[in-house]
Design an enzyme around this catalytic site. Structure first.
Site, mmCIF file in Angstrom:
data_model
loop_
_atom_site.group_PDB
_atom_site.id
_atom_site.type_symbol
_atom_site.label_atom_id
_atom_site.label_comp_id
_atom_site.label_asym_id
_atom_site.label_seq_id
_atom_site.Cartn_x
_atom_site.Cartn_y
_atom_site.Cartn_z
ATOM 1 N N ASP A 139 -6.255 -8.224 -0.021
ATOM 2 C CA ASP A 139 -7.035 -9.446 -0.230
ATOM 3 C C ASP A 139 -6.814 -9.965 -1.654
ATOM 4 O OD1 ASP A 139 -9.128 -8.368 -2.127
ATOM 5 O OD2 ASP A 139 -9.521 -7.052 -0.421
ATOM 6 N N HIS A 159 0.435 -2.778 -1.808
ATOM 7 C CA HIS A 159 0.588 -2.906 -0.365
ATOM 8 C C HIS A 159 0.800 -4.354 0.078
ATOM 9 C CE1 HIS A 159 -1.572 1.200 0.371
ATOM 10 N NE2 HIS A 159 -0.320 1.332 0.005
#
Length: 236
Positions: free
Chosen positions: A95, A110
């Site tokens: 996010d 990631h």
């Protein structure tokens, strides 16, 4: 305040902002099969399904807001750097809540849900709200090659050379809201400790890697992280 600080954050930091975790017992991978949605092979076989899954995750970001943990870490970064220290925030989260809170020295190991990558030319860019296999790469003109800029199972996390160089030179390492079970991130605390860093763990509960840490703080990230930041800034 001085020294070299490296912070690792995991899903526990964003959970209180309403974003689902992936590996908890009631997390996203308990409801969806990652083999069908989070591998290069899945994308090659069923790109429409993979895009639909990540479009839904991207939609969740629209209403998500940084919580007190994100905000405190951004405050710590600004203060630490202003007082002559080195700082890096490494997050396992895809996010954008750290950025929204104001964090700048940040690595998404990631990947990032809000970005896309071309499998043909490897160019990256901001992803639209709805990404599809019919979209064309503006860099190379290929159609059907744009994928979420996410590290899938079987792929190597991003910027590992930078991360390890920072771990090997830091004198304070703090792990926040991560289970400590997923490698290579699970091994970061040992790398930092071997390099002589003081290691602090902030989490809801102890983890498999807890014995490596010098200090443990249990509690919600939105409460424990601001408390840690206040104490750290007060010591300067």
């Amino acid at each position: 305040m001085s020294g070299h600080l490296v912070i690792l954050t995991g899903a526990g930091v964003s959970a209180e902002s309403g974003l689902g975790t992936f590996r908890d017992t009631d997390g996203i991978w308990s409801k969806f099969d990652w083999r069908e949605l989070a591998t290069p092979e899945a994308f090659a076989a069923k790109p429409h399904e993979v895009h639909a899954f990540y479009n839904a995750r991207r939609k969740n970001l629209v209403t998500a807001r940084p919580n007190a943990a994100h905000q405190a870490l951004a405050e710590l970064e600004a203060a630490w750097i202003a007082r002559g220290g080195e700082f890096l925030l490494v997050t396992q989260n895809v996010d954008n809540l750290h950025e929204t809170a104001g964090s700048e020295r940040l690595v998404h190991m990631h990947g990032e849900l809000s970005r896309m990558r071309c499998t043909n030319c490897h160019a990256t860019g901001e992803a639209p709200k709805e990404l599809s296999s019919l979209d064309t790469c503006s860099a190379c003109g290929s159609t059907g090659t744009l994928r979420p800029h996410i590290v899938w199972f079987g792929e190597m996390p991003l910027q590992m050379e930078l991360i390890y160089s920072q771990l090997e030179s830091c004198n304070l390492f703090v792990s926040i809201g991560t289970s400590g079970t997923v490698y290579p991130a699970a091994g970061f605390s040992q790398v930092a400790r071997d390099a002589g860093a003081r290691c602090i763990e902030i989490n809801l509960e102890e983890t498999d890697m807890s014995p490596v840490f010098h200090e443990h703080r249990l509690g919600k990230a939105s409460e424990a992280v601001p408390a840690f930041v206040r104490e750290t800034l007060a010591q300067s």
